[in-house]
Design an enzyme around this catalytic site. Structure first.
Site, PDB file in Angstrom:
ATOM      1  N   TYR A 179      -3.316  -0.385  10.399  1.00 47.60           N
ATOM      2  CA  TYR A 179      -3.140  -0.596   9.052  1.00 47.60           C
ATOM      3  C   TYR A 179      -1.720  -0.090   8.166  1.00 47.60           C
ATOM      4  O   TYR A 179      -1.234  -1.009   7.787  1.00 47.60           O
ATOM      5  CB  TYR A 179      -4.224   0.104   8.021  1.00 47.60           C
ATOM      6  CG  TYR A 179      -4.371  -0.332   6.808  1.00 47.60           C
ATOM      7  CD1 TYR A 179      -4.822  -1.387   6.150  1.00 47.60           C
ATOM      8  CD2 TYR A 179      -3.895   0.652   5.632  1.00 47.60           C
ATOM      9  CE1 TYR A 179      -4.955  -1.721   4.924  1.00 47.60           C
ATOM     10  CE2 TYR A 179      -3.762   0.323   4.200  1.00 47.60           C
ATOM     11  CZ  TYR A 179      -4.318  -0.942   3.971  1.00 47.60           C
ATOM     12  OH  TYR A 179      -4.441  -1.110   2.571  1.00 47.60           O
ATOM     13  N   SER A 220       0.864  -1.202   0.118  1.00 51.84           N
ATOM     14  CA  SER A 220      -0.173   0.075  -0.079  1.00 51.84           C
ATOM     15  C   SER A 220       0.895   1.292  -0.036  1.00 51.84           C
ATOM     16  O   SER A 220       1.957   1.044   0.620  1.00 51.84           O
ATOM     17  CB  SER A 220      -1.004   0.389   1.372  1.00 51.84           C
ATOM     18  OG  SER A 220      -1.791   1.333   1.331  1.00 51.84           O
TER      19      SER A 220
END
Length: 669
Positions: free
Chosen positions: A559, A546
């Protein structure tokens, strides 16, 4: 033509009648010559390749019967009969259709409106029996004639035409070492005659065959219990695939059917396996003979693997010697010396080919061969065609030409891919793209229905797996090995997201986030790396990471931290696995809203609240903050995975490719 296709489908649907892609059917009738407006005699015949059960009009060759039969006058003799296949092209009626096969003469020269040529196990059992001619008379009397072995071609067509003309009461013939041919005045009669020959042969073998044609069970070679059998198969398959891929990378298929396990448990299986298959359709897929493990797998795995390596070296030497014994100066080059079939008593059969279907069909053909051997040995002695004849067909220039006509392989052909989190979103898009590029794809996900739907759509294999479970990951990788022989390409995509501030993030949030992505990626990478190292063929591990692995955003501690963990796993594993030819890379997406499983599960609403935009506008919001002002979709991430693994970046490892439409704050430094 409709009658012909209906007959083909009916015969081909029952594998007792003919093997996959084996045999051909024909019909003769009137057609219009558009150049003259006159009626002409035509023949519709299954062309080269294809399967009877699924035959379509495009799979038929259509020939003018007068021109086809006039070839008899220019036939140069058996030594030059291969030239006649090219001559068939001058007999074609119109454009399109399939290329005429070598069996076209058999259909065109026989003076019957309808002709079937089939490869039933029962018929080939009689055809390969040492006293096949006598057995044919005993089973059929004068209704079925015997044709001694002759390689398929124009002369065989002349031989069968003469038998048909000289035996008006006959309904067909048994072709020594090969199969059967039947004919009829109507399509219905032809089909009935084919089935009469096949069922009569089956009935004779059932009534007269001895109970144990393969001999007694050998202690230690009995089938292992299923769980133990599959554990052995999963452990051995990557190594067997490496051996079978010494010359060309192969896909594998595992078979532990009752026929295979019984054959391998019996005393006569080494002798019969060494004789090889007989029907041309069989050994073209299975090669001259299989590699057979000569000791049951009862010792340590390493010892069994070592023995298989020794046997493989011997097999390659024997195959090269076989080629040298029979090759002439104009023979095609040796195509490869690795086995297509490997037999392991107690465990089963491992078959190999250039793709999943070819590997599966090779295994199916060897099961046909086992059935043929059983039938022949039950009433006589199995006596396949001579080795020299097998070579003439295996290295036939017409077969070589067929190989040259095959379309070029797709970029990921012969690659086995495992995609975690493949039931939706980015994982689903990746699975679709890899399958479209030729990979055999194993789709893993916790959602049983979603993963089944994706696997069905792409023709892959579905595995229900929770990547946080060490046992579940091991079972998923074992399932991939059992399905295709190993794993070459892994995509660590499974994930979830928790969007909370530091103070609102619970320990449970933290652990759940890290269990799925950090721990899950580690477990999948570790288990698949074991397989890749055992295979010895390199591989690719791709992490879907990501932008958040390098960019610090608000309310994102769990996250972002776990994505950073994954990003560093890429670097660590690239450094460690490089010596084994395994490349490890990452893809850093951002703002993949539409089609994303994570955003649909509540992450989208949470991030929209953080940025103060409506959830339905979140994709547009992300796009406007990028340099390209474009929205990122799951397919864009799939494109990056393909580029990393298709081969052009063969010297790239340890990198992260951004797929974020340009986020300057996330530029890698």
């Amino acid at each position: 033509m409709d009658e012909l296709l209906a007959r083909a489908h009916a015969l081909g649907a029952d594998r007792r009648n003919t093997n996959y892609a084996g045999g051909n059917v024909s019909a003769k009738g009137k057609g219009l010559d558009p150049a003259t407006g006159a009626d002409i005699d035509l023949m519709w015949v299954k062309g080269s390749g294809g399967d009877l059960a699924t035959l379509q009009p495009s799979g038929l060759a259509v020939l003018r019967l007068d021109r086809m039969r006039s070839l008899v006058g220019v036939y140069p003799g058996v030594d030059r009969e291969d030239e006649m296949v090219a001559a068939f092209d001058y007999c074609l009626h119109g454009r399109g259709g399939a290329a005429p096969s070598i069996d076209t003469a058999m259909h065109g020269l026989v003076d019957a409106p309808h002709v079937d040529h089939l490869h039933p196990d029962s018929g080939i059992a009689l055809a390969t029996a040492a006293d096949g001619e006598e057995l044919t008379r005993k089973v059929f009397g004068d209704r079925v004639a015997w044709v001694p072995w002759r390689r398929p071609g124009f002369q065989l067509g002349l031989d069968i035409a003469a038998i048909h003309a000289g035996n008006p009461g006959a309904i067909g013939c048994v072709l020594g070492g090969h199969g059967i041919t039947a004919w009829g005045a109507t399509s219905t009669e032809c089909e009935a005659n084919s089935l009469e020959i096949i069922r009569a042969a089956e009935d004779y073998l059932a009534r007269n065959g001895k109970a144990e044609p393969f001999g007694p069970v050998v202690p230690g070679c009995e089938p292992l219990p299923q769980r133990e059998r599959h554990a052995w198969a999963a452990a051995l398959f990557p190594v067997l695939r490496r051996l079978a891929s010494t010359d060309y990378r192969q896909i594998g298929h595992y078979t532990d059917s009752a026929e295979v396990l019984d054959f391998l448990s019996r005393a006569e299986h080494p002798r019969l396996a060494a004789l090889g298959t007989s029907c041309p359709d069989h050994f073209l897929r299975t090669k001259i003979a299989p590699l057979v493990l000569d000791t049951p797998p009862t010792g340590p795995v390493d010892e069994v693997i070592a023995r298989l390596g020794t046997l493989h070296t011997r097999y390659r030497a024997d195959y090269a010697a076989y080629y040298q014994r029979h090759a002439s100066p104009d023979s095609p080059p040796m195509r490869g010396a690795d086995p297509a079939i490997i037999l392991v008593p107690g465990v089963g059969m491992f078959s190999f080919g250039r793709d999943k279907q070819t590997a599966r069909v090779a295994g199916e053909f060897y099961v046909n061969a086992i059935n043929v051997m059983r039938g022949a040995e039950s009433v006589s002695r199995y006596a396949p065609i001579p080795e020299s004849e097998k070579f003439r067909i295996e290295y036939w220039e017409l077969e070589e030409a067929k190989l040259r006509r095959m379309p070029a392989a797709k970029p990921l052909a012969t690659r086995v891919a495992l995609v975690t989190g493949g039931g939706s979103g980015i994982g689903k898009a990746i699975a679709r793209r890899l399958a479209a590029e030729g990979a055999c794809v194993v789709v893993a996900d916790r959602d049983a229905q979603a993963v089944a739907d994706v696997a069905d759509e792409i023709g892959g294999t579905a595995v229900i797996a929770d990547v946080t479970s060490e046992d579940a990951v091991a079972e998923a990788v074992a399932a991939a090995c059992l399905a295709y022989g190993g794993v070459d390409l892994v995509v660590n995509n499974a994930g979830l997201s928790v969007s909370k501030s530091l103070l609102d993030t619970t320990v449970e949030d933290w652990d759940r986030q890290h269990d799925v992505m950090a721990r899950g990626s580690f477990l999948v990478a570790r288990e698949t790396a074991r397989v890749m190292i055992a295979q010895g063929m390199g591989g690719d591990i791709v992490y879907i990471v990501s932008k958040n692995s390098v960019f610090a955003g608000p309310d994102n501690i769990a996250y972002g931290a776990t994505k950073a963990d994954q990003a560093h796993q890429v670097r660590l594993l690239a450094a460690e696995l490089g010596e084994h030819g395994v490349r490890v890379n990452g893809v850093n997406p951002d703002g993949v809203v539409r089609g994303s499983g994570i955003f649909a599960s509540g992450w989208g609403a949470q991030r929209a609240a953080v940025y103060g935009v409506p959830e339905e506008k979140l994709g547009e919001f992300y796009a406007q903050r990028t340099l390209l002002k474009q929205e990122v979709l799951p397919d864009h991430v799939a494109n990056a995975v393909f580029v990393l693994t298709a081969g052009d970046l063969s010297h790239t490892t340890g990198v992260h490719i951004p797929v974020d439409a340009g986020v300057a704050a996330a530029f890698l430094r």
